[in-house]
Each structure stands twice: as structure tokens, then as C-alpha cells.
Write a protein that holds these residues in place. Structure first.
Motif, mmCIF file in Angstrom:
data_model
loop_
_atom_site.group_PDB
_atom_site.id
_atom_site.type_symbol
_atom_site.label_atom_id
_atom_site.label_comp_id
_atom_site.label_asym_id
_atom_site.label_seq_id
_atom_site.Cartn_x
_atom_site.Cartn_y
_atom_site.Cartn_z
ATOM 1 N N UNK A 84 0.833 -1.202 0.000
ATOM 2 C CA UNK A 84 0.000 0.000 0.000
ATOM 3 C C UNK A 84 0.867 1.250 0.000
ATOM 4 N N UNK A 89 -3.685 5.382 1.028
ATOM 5 C CA UNK A 89 -3.749 4.002 1.520
ATOM 6 C C UNK A 89 -4.616 3.083 0.670
ATOM 7 N N UNK A 365 -4.721 7.138 21.979
ATOM 8 C CA UNK A 365 -5.631 6.860 20.869
ATOM 9 C C UNK A 365 -6.301 5.491 21.014
ATOM 10 N N UNK A 366 -5.577 4.554 21.596
ATOM 11 C CA UNK A 366 -6.105 3.191 21.735
ATOM 12 C C UNK A 366 -6.068 2.780 23.212
ATOM 13 N N UNK A 369 -5.423 -0.952 25.278
ATOM 14 C CA UNK A 369 -4.875 -1.857 24.286
ATOM 15 C C UNK A 369 -3.356 -1.952 24.448
ATOM 16 N N UNK A 395 -4.829 -5.375 15.127
ATOM 17 C CA UNK A 395 -4.989 -4.770 13.806
ATOM 18 C C UNK A 395 -3.750 -3.928 13.534
ATOM 19 N N UNK A 397 -1.963 -0.721 11.925
ATOM 20 C CA UNK A 397 -2.214 0.669 11.569
ATOM 21 C C UNK A 397 -0.895 1.307 11.122
ATOM 22 N N UNK A 405 -3.210 10.917 12.401
ATOM 23 C CA UNK A 405 -4.150 9.875 11.991
ATOM 24 C C UNK A 405 -3.551 8.482 12.155
ATOM 25 N N UNK A 406 -4.436 7.563 12.426
ATOM 26 C CA UNK A 406 -4.063 6.150 12.439
ATOM 27 C C UNK A 406 -4.850 5.463 11.324
ATOM 28 N N UNK A 407 -4.155 5.131 10.263
ATOM 29 C CA UNK A 407 -4.821 4.475 9.145
ATOM 30 C C UNK A 407 -4.844 2.971 9.408
ATOM 31 N N UNK A 408 -6.052 2.445 9.449
ATOM 32 C CA UNK A 408 -6.188 1.010 9.721
ATOM 33 C C UNK A 408 -6.041 0.218 8.425
ATOM 34 N N UNK A 409 -5.233 -0.832 8.477
ATOM 35 C CA UNK A 409 -5.045 -1.677 7.296
ATOM 36 C C UNK A 409 -5.739 -3.022 7.471
ATOM 37 N N UNK A 410 -5.125 -3.920 8.197
ATOM 38 C CA UNK A 410 -5.708 -5.263 8.267
ATOM 39 C C UNK A 410 -5.812 -5.746 9.707
#
Lengths: 712, 591
Positions: A84, A89, A365-366, A369, A395, A397, A405-410
Motif C-alpha cells: 500500500x 492508503x 488513541x487506543x 490496548x 490490527x 495501523x 491519523x491512524x490508518x487502519x489496514x488489516x
């Protein structure tokens, strides 16, 4: 075939015969009532299978320039590589991996903005521009060149030396027929596929290790096969050969790197590795303290730093073999130490203040976790992050420090959806012997009017440990409707020296007392039904489960053992001729094939077992010495043998066992079952093999628990 | 800006008509005290005139919380009332009633027909309907255009630049209308087709926004943004509310997500979502603003679209608790059973479904509809309702065209006096006259009228508050302390006002002022009212500080501490926040 000369008793369930959805009628012997077993719902079964399925994301890697992030994904057609663009993304390219049967991927790294290297059954490079993979070598290549043993060499990718992104460093372990091992360091040229041996050393037994500096040179060798076990240092630029690390430093008594039977569980120092300076050795020590903390020493001057990181309640490193993972996190661009992965888990103690600040932001942010910063780019703008928890494998990120920003992938396990997660909480209580006892309680997400039955889960050990990382077993059992309590019972690693050493005082009674105290803890009131408790143990935990039934039969409705040790003499064996069952902390957890999707894979795994049986793993001198030390300091082994006290085993038990597993000799279980048979207390047996998935195992455990706790 | 679609006139079923109510006022010129230059369009609200030789045939209809004065046919009037009532019920599928503006004063509707030639200010009518996609023809009748293609809407935020398909199903449209508000009530002037077989229309977003924004205590910004985001995607049928697929940042991005459910996406941390504020109108939106707005809608949709209804309950509980609590993770967990990270994951997983599927919301059952039969309006009703509308126009005209305000005052007075002069002394009429006098700048006349109506006769919080205020202001400024009689005279209408909905900020401020100038310390009931005011208007820092002071000196230290925490949370600037922090510290030091 496997059950030859063995009477399995009346409750044998053959592996392939078991199906979770099948509600078997339970046939009783004369005088017993026929009872229809209540089974899990179809949905529950599906969820248990989802929990135990392969991780979708095999590996992830962020490019050094931060412009791309790559993921190895396990699709229906095998592994695939997705790349990516981190600025856009949604824009991705799929690379075609080299066409060959790939069953695992355990390493992925960028070697340049246009090339990735990937290691699994074999090593291949992938050209990002063309999207094509090219196979380089596999373990067979090293075997064929040195045909000295029966077992294929073991390959471990160590990474790259600084400034040499085209040279992949491999640790190659080649075992000979006599059990000796050649441990080698190779440089694999990613351009040509040629590999060159850079270092080699012979060991009488497996288990030796190499610690490299950032320049890719071997600096420390761990020899497991001597008494005491020693660390040897190879000074940079010197050809004088190995020097005992304890002799290199002027004040060697302050360190105690050598491992003796006396200090294996106690006070000593464990070398971890190097950052940019090959003379600055980072180590963990618990000298003069209870837990392992991080320090560093200049090997030229003997000047040591103060404590760089510590936790008064927990060891920061796995005391047994921390260097087998990668405890030190080194900034690949700056070659400086950034942090320390705590105790082999996913949590990290950051030394680098800039990365620590990013970690703090991510924790905000999380919340609640575990945030693992996997990698970052050279500019420290983009960070590849894995966000997980005890009920979520996580997951991936990419965190962008500029935008926040936290871009979530998989997601690692997309089939296990958030709605199906069962809550987990950690409780630290004071153990009956004093000191902290850490407990992990997983409760079914669906609240019912009546508290659920409790499964006390005793992990393998004695010095394995539970953690707040994702726990498939606890999630599976909670999905089936049971609360699951996992105590880090006495002896557990990572909890400090005092807790670890307790196991020598009493290998069974102290852990069982801790379990009993934990079940009665007021804070759990109403969370589960303390009158409906089944204890389940694996390996050493299985032994404790049986002992729990013997020592406190009225507290438990029954027990399930998975590859249980049934005689401590199998663990603390003082004989070089017998197969060893315990390799000092390298306990074996039964996994099975997560999905048993492929007959070929199952057959290959089976063959590996057969080979390991053909080449018994003999105890080292050190292990014998350690066993002797353990026995000398504790109660007589006979006092804690299960079979010798079979008469006190009155509660129901389900034995689950792989007859070929080395860590828990099958003969001892046979002996126990024979004793029980004499007492007319036959107990069911379920044979494990690589064809049985962990999900099936869990369903079977659940069936037993349900049956004996009157659960719906 | 206004917009809409098809059809050939009011007599035909209108299709694809979409009005952003009051949108036309956005284009109005700023207040200009000077008379307009020749040729300028004067945008004024409609004034209805009676022609002596052809009086309008006014009909009246009353439902709970709803009064209608109309010149339309009975069928149209009943249709209008029924649809309005049903829309109110359907809206509860999106927002429970407790989160909407509520008033003890019935909402007043003046429903006019295409006989707009009967209205004065033709240019105003023309402007209004033109802004809403229609035009007034030379005969004074309204004609609607038949649009050829979907219109490009001038909308703020994430929808800008997006081709907008008409969202309302066929047979549903918006009426050209104008809404003017008082602090305690709403009045709407609408133009409706006459003699239509089925009058079906929907709420405009502006109305929903008003209902949300005027609710007291103020709703969280994320909730307002979320509900409005959802409303933009909602279709209100007769008996169903269907949410069209969510738009996530853009239509293209939404399509991509629907196609590839694993497409990477950015969601804001839930703490940021709950702390976010809607950008001020006119400001350039950042990408983060866009994500925030879309995520607010996603969150509310996730909660509402669940079949079991437990999330809806959790959302309602959470929003209700935010009236007096901070949006902490602990509170969130208590309501939803999920922590912030849990819900972030759920939203992320729900997103591909939300952009790909419609969602039907459970609709509250429609209670048996009362019989709706319009009747001829009485002179008092005509005067009161029309007077009410015309009085509201004064403030609007004063802001837009102050040089014309006298005409409007005269018109309102004339309308109201028409009944008064015949001997009508209905307290509602007197209250309207008083409020008109206040608009006209004659407080003495206003007070006389309110006193004549009497506290017991007044049922509007605004009228009661004004009576209390006028009595308070009648006390000489140099009299530091009010006598007990003076205080009681103010307190009586004030307390009556405070018992009615909506709560008026001014009433609580007056209560605090009264407490400051009273000879006796506030009693327990007064202290409770002061605290209640602080909870309702926590953004009023000075008032909250007073409420803290009185409650503290009144021995209610715990309440004072609670209010100090609340005030600190709502403080707009650092200085005020520090002030509250000091107060909190002082209060914490007390036993």
C-alpha cells in the motif's frame, strides 16, 4: 497402531471420529444411565474455529522511507503480498510470490524502496515495481551442501547488517546424527542468491545461540551444553578467539553471566545484544533485585550504565533465552537503541524519548490496548503499529505523526469479530505465600442470569506464563460459556525471582494453594460459580491439574489434562540415557495444525514428529545437574507423584495426549491409567495428533466441562 | 440556498422538491439602516392582508402542541396536520423526544395557499419561493419548476461538490416555508397547494437542526452532527424511516469501501470523536473535520440500526448522562459495555456495511390519530396567531431592514387590536400584545398588558419571564436590596416560568440576580433551582459561578463541587477554566 498394547478404556474417542457438532450419546457401562450430552451451538462452534484459525496477516513491514507498507496475507489461495501507498492508503499493488508451496512466512523486510525479502519455507525477494517474487534458497540448500545429519537444517533469519541491505544474515543450525549441532552464520546475497558462511561453531547439543552486533558479526556465543552454561565473547577486530564473558569484564562477580544450576532460577545476568556500538553490551540482570532490569556495559572499560529500564513487579526479559527473540529494538536508520520488548511479549519499554512520546500518543488513541510499534521510517513520521489486547490479536495501523491519523489496514484475525470477543481482566492478588499472584480472568461476553462454570486454566510450565496478550484458548472456552481463570502460578517466568524459586520448595502444593485462593477471591464474587470448577492443564499444568484433584477433590468437578506430565521424575530426570522431557523453559505447547486444511501439511508435520522420535533429544549435563539441584532442595518426588497416589484421584478426568510428544512421556500416563483401571476408575482418553486442530481440542474440553458442571 | 425539483404546480403532486428552510435568508443582505436604492430587492417576511371586500376564510385546527391557522381547504389542512404529526413521530426513530426542543407553548403554523397575491410583500413571497425552487407569477400564484436533472446543492461540509440525487421518495416534498423562533416557541409560515389529494412532505434539515440545537441542556456536538448526518441520508415514508447507505467522506470513497471491505480507513479515536466540535459556519473544513462529521454519523447509525435495540438504549442513556457528566470512557463503558477501543473497532468493521446497505430503522408505533377537523377560526384566534407571526417578523425585519420595522409593528398591533378592541381579553392575546409592545420598545405598555393577563393566566414561559423581568426592572437601580414584597412579586412569575418548558436562560440569570439583591438568603428550593440552571446552562460561566457561590454558602457544598466541575468542563477559555479550577481547589479543601 499407536494404541498398541494400550487399553484406552471405555471412553475412547478417536481423533477423526470427533466432530464438535455431533452430539454423541454417552454410553455408560452397566448401571450407568445413558445421558445425552448437550453440545455447543453451531454458532459457538464456528466461533471457536474462527478463534483458532490462522492469522490473516502473516507479516507486515514499513518501507524505510515510509512511503509504502507491505503485508503478507493468508488468502484462500495461499499467501499473497499487498503493498500500500501510505500517502494514498487505498492505492495498493499485489505482488505475485514465487510459485512454490508456501506454508508459513516468518520474516518480511524492505531492502530498498523497490524490494522486499520474505522468508518462510524458503527465502525470496519481491520486486515491487514488477510485483514479482523470485525464490532464492530454502533450508534444503544448506542441508545438501553439508549432508551430515538426518534432520533438515533449521533456518532463522537474523536480519541485515548496518549498511548492507543486500546481505541477509541467517542462522543455520545443522544437527548431526549423534545429536551434535553445527551453528552457522551465513550471509545470503539477495541479488545473486549465493550464500556465504561467515561463522561456524560446533556444539555437543542443540540449543546454542549467537548474538550479533549491528555490523552483522558474531559477538557473543551461548553454549548450553556445558556446566555451567557459558557466554563467550568475540571482541571486534581481535582474532584471539572466544573469551568467557565473565572473564572479559574486570569485575566479573558483579555480572555472573554464566548459568549454574544454582543461579538458573536465581540471580544472574543475561546478555541481550548490541545497538550501534559493538562494545556496548546491553544486558538484563536481577543481581541484587527481584526482577530483571535493563543495563549496558562498555566491554572495553567495564563501565556500566545505570538502570535503563525496570519494573519492580515484572521481569523485563524472559530469563531463559531472551536473545532467541529480538528483545532490543534498534532504530534501523540511526543504529541507536530505541527500546526493549518486554518479556518476549508485544509490549515495549521505550528508551528513545521521541519514540516513547509517539507510544504515549498511541496509548491515548487506543486506550486499554497493547500498542506495539513495529517499525518506523527514517524521518520518524510514519509508524507501523499493531494494536492488540487479551481478546484481540490485533490490527495493523500506520500512524502519521504529522496528521495524528491512524490508518487502519488489516486485522490479524478478521473472522473473530469484535462482537464475539470475551472480556478479559487482570487481577493481582497476594499469594498465600506472599508476593503478587497475577490472574487473568476471561468471562463469557453473554451475561446470563446464573454465573457460569469456571475453568481454571493451568499453562505449561513450570516457568511459562500467562500474559495480557491474545489467548485463543481462553477466548474459545469463554465462547463456549465458561469463565476462564489463568493464574501465573508459583514458578511462572517473568514474575520475579522470588516467585520463580517457589517451585523448588513445592512443585505442586504451592501452585494448587494459589489456585484455591484465587477461586475464592472476593473480587470474583458473582463472576463465576465457585461450586462448578473444572481444572484444565497443559504439560506441567496438566500435572498440577491432577494434583489439584488429589489435594482438593471437593473443590473441583473434574480435570482435563493435555499432554500432561504425570510423574515429576519425567521432568527432573537425572539420566543422560533417557529422553529428556524438559529443556529448561523450552516447553512444548500442543498446537496441532490450526486448521488442518491441507493433508500434505499434516503429513509433513507428522513426518517431523517421526524424525524427532528417531533422534531422541538427550539431556545435557547441565540439565541433569539442574534436575539434581531441584530435587535436592525440595520434597521427595514420590510425595508429588500422581500415579503413586492414584487412589486419591476420585474425580472425573479427561486425558488428552499425543503419544509422541517428548515433553510428557506417554508411558507415565499409561502407568497412571493402569493404576486407575485397577481401582475401577477408568477415565476417558482422547488421543491427540497433528491432525487434531486446536479448535477441536477446545470443543472437546468444553464438552467435558459442560458435562461435569451441569452447564446448558 | 434552496433547491428542488419537479412538478408543474401546486395542484399536482410535487416531486423532488427539496427546501432548506430559511436557506433563502442566507442570501439576504446585511442589516442596512438606510432605505434601499431603487431596484434593490427587499427581502421581507410575508405580511398577510385582509381585503375588506374579500376577507380570507380562516380555518383553525388544534392538536396537542400544535395550532394551525390556514386559508387552505379542510382536506389540505387535515393532511398537513396529520403529516406534521407523523413526521414528529417518525423523527423519534432518529432522535428520542427527550433530545429535542420541547415547549409548553404549542407550535404555531400559518398555512397559506397559492393565493399569495393576497399577501403583501409580493417580492418577499417571490424571493422565498424562488429561493426554494419556485416562482411567483404575475397573477400572484406560485408555480413550481420541473427540474431536468439532479441539482447541485450548495451545502456545507462533506456533501459539497457531490452530485446529490433527490433523497426523498416520490410523493414527498418540502413545502416552501419560513420559520421564526422565540426563545420558547416556534412559528412556521408555509405555502401549501390546495385541493390536493395527498399532502406529503418532509422536514427540512434546518428544522431538525433547530430542534437539536435548541434543546436544553445543550446536546453534545458529536450527537447533533451525527443525527444531522443521518438525517441527510434518511427517507421518511408514511410508516418507515430508511437510511440510505452512509456517505463516508465522499461518494467515491464510499463506493470503494463498499467494493473492498478491507480498504484502509482512518477513524478518529473515540475520545476525539466525543470531544470534537462542529466547525463554525463558513470555515474551511479540514480533512479531520470531514472524518469527524462522517464518523459521528457512523456512530449514531451503528447505534440506531442495530436490530435488538440495545445499542439504541445505550446511546440514549449515554447522551442523557452527558447532560451532567463528562464523556469519560468509564461512562461510555457503563452505557455500552464497551471501551473506546472496542467501539472504534466495531465502527471500523461496521463501516463497509454502512456504506453498502440501507438500514431500516424501527419506527415508533403510531398512536391512534385523533380526529382532525378544522373549524372556522374565531376572531381571537386569528388575531392571536396572526399577531404572533407578525410580531415575530418584527425582530427579523429589524435585523434586516430596520427602516421598515415600523410598518411591521403597526401591522402586528393592528392585527392584535382587532380582537382586543372588540373586548377580547384572552390572556394569550394579552401576552402576544405585550410581547409586541416589547418589540416596539414600550415596556410600560407591555407590563400593563402582562399584569392584566395575570400570572395565573399566562402559560408561556417567555411571557412569565418578561413579567418577572419588568417587575424586577421597576425596582429603582439605587435600591440595593429588594423588599420582601418586591422580591415576591418578581419571584412568583419567575418560578411559574421556571416550571414550564423550555427552560429560559434569562429566567435563571434573573433568579441569580434576584438572590443577589434579596434581603434573605435563598431557601432550599431556590438553591435547587439555581443549581438546576447551572446544569441546564453550564456554558454560562458567570451564572454557574453564582450558583456555586449560593449553594456553597447555603451549605450545599457537594452541589457546589459538582457545579464547579461542570463549569470547568464547559469553560470556553483558559482564564475561565483556571477560575473554575481555583474554585474547585477551594471547595475540595473544605470538609
Amino acid at each position: 497402531m499407536r494404541l498398541e498394547n494400550f487399553d484406552p478404556g471405555p471412553f475412547v474417542t478417536k481423533p477423526r471420529a470427533f466432530r464438535g457438532w455431533f452430539l454423541p450419546a454417552i454410553f455408560a457401562l452397566a448401571g450407568f444411565t445413558v445421558v445425552a450430552a448437550r453440545g455447543p451451538t453451531f454458532e459457538q462452534e464456528e466461533q471457536v474455529r474462527a478463534i483458532n484459525s490462522h492469522f490473516y496477516v502473516g507479516q507486515a513491514a514499513l518501507a524505510p522511507d515510509g512511503r509504502h507498507v507491505a503485508f503478507v496475507l493468508r488468502g484462500d489461495q495461499g499467501f499473497e503480498l499487498q503493498i500500500h501507498d501510505t500517502a494514498q492508503p487505498g492505492k495498493k499493488t499485489e505482488a505475485r510470490l514465487a510459485a512454490a508451496f508456501l506454508t508459513k512466512v516468518d520474516f518480511l523486510a524492505w531492502t530498498s524502496p523497490d524490494q522486499l525479502v520474505l522468508s518462510g519455507n524458503y527465502i525470496q525477494v519481491v520486486d515491487v515495481r514488477t510485483g514479482r517474487g523470485r525464490k532464492l534458497v530454502d533450508a534444503e540448500a544448506f542441508w545438501k551442501s553439508r549432508p551430515v545429519g538426518e534432520v533438515p537444517p533449521q533456518l532463522r533469519v537474523l536480519g541485515f547488517a548496518a549498511g548492507d541491505p543486500q546481505g541477509l544474515l541467517l542462522e543455520v543450525s545443522i544437527e548431526a546424527r549423534d545429536g551434535s549441532v553445527s551453528l552457522e552464520l551465513h550471509r545470503l546475497d539477495l541479488a545473486t542468491g549465493a550464500h556465504e558462511r561467515k561463522f561456524s561453531r560446533q556444539f555437543a547439543h542443540p540449543g546454542g545461540s549467537l548474538i550479533l552486533d549491528q555490523q552483522g558479526r558474531v559477538r557473543v556465543i551461548f553454549a548450553r551444553d556445558t556446566v555451567p552454561q557459558r557466554f563467550f565473547h568475540l571482541a571486534p577486530g581481535e582474532t584471539a578467539g572466544e573469551k568467557d564473558l565473565d572473564r572479559v569484564l574486570p569485575d566479573h562477580t558483579a555480572f555472573a553471566f554464566s548459568v549454574t544450576p544454582d543461579n538458573f532460577l536465581g540471580e544472574r545476568t543475561v546478555p541481550l545484544g548490541f545497538a550501534g556500538d559493538p562494545q556496548q553490551l546491553y544486558f538484563a540482570t536481577n543481581r541484587g533485585r527481584d526482577t530483571f532490569a535493563l543495563q549496558a556495559v562498555d566491554l572495553r572499560t567495564g563501565q556500566r550504565t545505570g538502570i535503563l529500564a525496570e519494573d519492580s513487579a515484572a521481569d523485563l526479559v524472559d530469563f531463559a533465552s531472551p536473545w532467541l527473540g529480538t528483545p532490543l529494538v534498534v532504530d534501523r536508520a540511526r543504529q541507536t537503541l530505541a527500546g526493549l520488548r518486554i518479556n518476549g511479549g508485544s509490549d515495549t519499554r521505550w528508551i528513545d524519548p521521541e519514540i516513547a512520546a509517539v507510544h504515549t500518543t498511541l496509548l491515548r488513541d487506543f486506550p486499554n490496548r497493547t500498542v506495539q510499534i513495529v517499525e518506523w521510517d527514517a524521518a520518524r513520521t510514519r509508524f507501523l503499529v499493531l494494536v492488540s489486547s487479551a481478546n484481540d490479536p490485533g490490527r495493523y495501523f500506520v500512524h502519521d505523526r504529522n496528521t495524528g491519523w491512524n490508518t487502519e489496514y488489516y486485522a490479524k484475525l478478521p473472522g473473530f469479530v469484535p462482537d464475539h470477543r470475551n472480556p478479559v481482566r487482570t487481577v493481582v492478588m497476594t499469594a498465600p505465600t506472599g508476593g503478587p499472584l497475577r490472574l487473568f480472568l476471561t468471562v463469557p461476553r453473554d451475561v446470563s442470569a446464573t454465573p457460569p462454570p469456571l475453568v481454571v486454566w493451568l499453562h505449561d510450565g513450570p516457568w511459562a506464563r500467562g500474559s495480557f496478550d491474545f489467548n485463543r484458548d481462553a477466548q474459545a472456552l469463554a465462547t463456549l460459556g465458561f469463565a476462564v481463570l489463568e493464574p501465573n502460578y508459583a514458578g511462572a517466568g517473568g514474575e520475579g525471582r522470588a516467585r520463580r524459586e517457589l517451585i523448588r520448595r513445592s512443585p505442586d502444593r504451592i501452585p494448587v494453594e494459589e489456585v484455591l485462593a484465587a477461586v475464592k477471591l472476593p473480587v470474583f464474587h458473582g463472576t463465576f460459580d465457585p461450586a462448578r470448577v473444572v481444572v484444565v492443564g497443559e504439560g506441567y499444568g496438566g500435572y498440577l491439574a491432577l494434583r489439584a484433584l488429589q489435594l482438593a477433590p471437593h473443590q473441583f468437578r473434574g480435570a482435563v489434562t493435555i499432554n500432561a506430565v504425570t510423574d515429576l521424575a519425567d521432568v527432573w530426570r537425572v539420566s543422560s540415557s533417557a529422553p529428556a522431557s524438559l529443556s529448561l523453559g523450552m516447553s512444548v505447547r500442543y498446537e496441532g495444525d490450526p486448521e488442518a486444511v491441507d493433508a500434505a501439511a499434516a503429513a509433513a508435520a507428522e513426518a517431523a514428529v517421526q524424525r524427532s522420535v528417531a533422534m531422541p533429544f538427550r539431556q545435557t549435563d547441565f540439565e541433569q545437574e539442574f534436575a539434581r539441584w531441584m530435587i535436592s532442595g525440595g520434597p521427595p518426588l514420590a510425595d508429588s507423584a500422581v500415579a503413586a497416589q492414584a487412589a486419591s484421584l476420585t474425580q472425573p478426568v479427561l486425558f488428552m495426549h499425543d503419544p509422541f510428544i517428548r515433553s510428557a512421556p506417554f508411558a507415565s500416563l499409561k502407568k497412571l491409567r493402569t493404576e486407575l483401571k485397577k481401582l475401577r476408575r477408568e477415565r476417558p482418553y482422547f488421543e491427540l495428533s497433528n491432525r487434531i486442530t486446536r479448535a477441536e481440542l477446545m470443543l472437546r474440553v468444553g464438552e467435558f466441562v459442560r458435562e461435569h458442571t451441569d452447564a446448558p | 440556498m434552496t433547491i428542488f425539483a419537479p412538478s408543474r404546480g401546486f395542484r399536482r403532486v410535487l416531486r423532488w422538491l427539496f427546501v432548506v428552510a430559511l436557506g433563502w435568508t442566507a442570501g439576504a443582505r446585511a442589516a442596512d439602516p438606510a432605505a434601499p436604492a431603487g431596484g434593490d430587492v427587499v427581502t421581507l417576511p410575508p405580511l398577510i392582508v385582509e381585503w375588506k371586500n374579500a376577507p380570507l376564510r380562516w380555518r383553525y385546527l388544534e392538536l396537542p402542541g400544535f395550532e394551525l391557522l390556514t386559508v387552505c381547504g379542510d382536506e389540505t389542512a387535515a393532511d398537513f396536520a396529520r403529516r406534521n404529526r407523523r413526521l414528529g413521530e417518525l423523527l423519534h426513530a432518529l432522535v428520542p423526544g427527550q433530545f429535542l426542543f420541547r415547549s409548553a407553548v404549542p407550535e404555531i403554523h400559518v398555512l397559506f395557499n397559492e393565493e399569495t397575491g393576497r399577501a403583501r410583500s409580493q417580492e418577499v413571497i417571490a424571493e422565498m419561493v424562488k429561493a426554494q425552487g419556485a416562482k411567483v407569477e404575475s397573477d400572484g400564484k406560485v408555480r413550481l419548476h420541473q427540474p431536468d436533472a439532479p441539482l447541485e446543492l450548495e451545502l456545507p461540509g462533506i456533501l459539497r461538490g457531490m452530485p446529490l440525487r433527490p433523497r426523498q421518495p416520490r410523493q414527498i416534498f418540502f413545502l416552501p416555508n419560513l420559520r421564526l423562533g422565540d426563545p420558547d416557541s416556534l412559528a412556521v409560515f408555509s405555502i401549501a397547494p390546495d385541493n390536493t389529494s395527498s399532502l406529503t412532505f418532509g422536514y427540512a434539515e434546518d428544522r431538525v437542526r433547530f430542534l437539536l440545537e435548541a434543546r436544553t441542556p445543550a446536546l453534545p456536538e458529536w450527537y447533533v452532527a451525527g443525527v444531522l448526518g443521518l438525517f441527510r441520508r434518511a427517507e421518511f415514508g408514511q410508516n418507515e424511516v430508511v437510511l440510505q447507505p452512509l456517505i463516508w467522506r465522499s461518494a467515491a470513497e464510499s463506493r470503494a469501501l463498499a467494493y473492498d471491505r478491507q480498504r484502509p480507513r482512518v477513524l478518529l479515536p473515540v475520545a476525539d470523536l466525543l470531544a470534537g466540535r462542529r466547525p463554525a459556519p463558513g470555515t474551511t473544513l479540514t480533512e479531520t473535520d470531514e472524518i469527524w462529521a462522517a464518523q459521528c454519523a457512523l456512530f449514531v447509525r451503528w447505534a440506531l440500526a442495530e436490530e435488538k435495540g440495545s445499542r439504541r438504549e445505550a446511546l440514549e442513556k449515554f447522551v442523557a448522562r452527558l447532560d451532567c457528566e463528562a464523556p469519560t470512557e468509564a461512562l461510555f463503558q457503563e452505557c455500552f459495555g464497551l471501551d473506546f477501543s472496542d467501539v472504534r473497532d466495531r465502527l471500523s468493521d461496521y463501516l463497509p456495511e454502512a456504506v453498502d446497505h440501507r438500514a431500516k430503522l424501527p419506527v415508533p408505533a403510531s398512536p391512534r390519530a385523533p380526529k382532525i377537523v378544522p373549524r372556522p377560526a374565531t376572531a381571537a384566534e386569528i388575531a392571536r396567531i396572526r399577531g404572533n407571526w407578525e410580531r415575530r417578523e418584527i425582530a427579523y425585519v429589524r435585523a434586516q431592514h430596520p427602516y421598515l420595522v415600523d410598518n411591521y409593528i403597526a401591522q402586528a398591533r393592528a392585527t392584535l387590536h382587532r380582537a382586543y378592541d372588540t373586548g377580547e381579553r384572552d390572556p394569550g392575546l394579552l401576552a402576544e400584545m405585550a410581547l409586541t409592545e416589547l418589540e416596539a420598545g414600550d415596556p410600560e405598555a407591555a407590563r400593563r398588558l402582562l399584569e392584566a393577563a395575570g400570572v395565573d393566566g399566562l402559560v408561556r414561559p417567555l411571557a412569565l419571564f418578561e413579567l418577572a423581568r419588568l417587575r424586577y426592572e421597576a425596582v429603582p437601580a439605587d435600591q440595593a436590596v429588594l423588599t420582601s414584597e418586591q422580591a415576591a412579586a418578581v419571584q412568583r412569575p419567575l418560578r411559574a416560568a421556571l416550571k414550564l418548558e423550555p427552560p429560559l436562560r434569562g429566567a435563571y440569570v434573573l433568579l441569580a440576580a434576584l438572590a443577589t439583591r434579596s434581603a434573605t438568603a435563598p431557601d432550599a428550593a431556590e438553591l435547587a433551582l439555581l443549581a438546576q440552571g447551572a446544569r441546564l446552562f453550564p456554558q454560562e460561566s458567570n451564572y454557574v459561578l453564582r450558583a456555586i457561590y449560593f449553594n456553597h454558602t447555603g451549605g450545599r457544598t457537594e452541589v457546589a463541587r459538582e457545579l464547579a466541575e461542570l463549569g470547568g468542563r464547559w469553560a470556553d477559555d483558559a482564564a475561565t477554566r483556571q477560575r473554575f479550577e481555583r474554585v474547585q481547589k477551594d471547595l475540595a479543601a473544605l470538609p
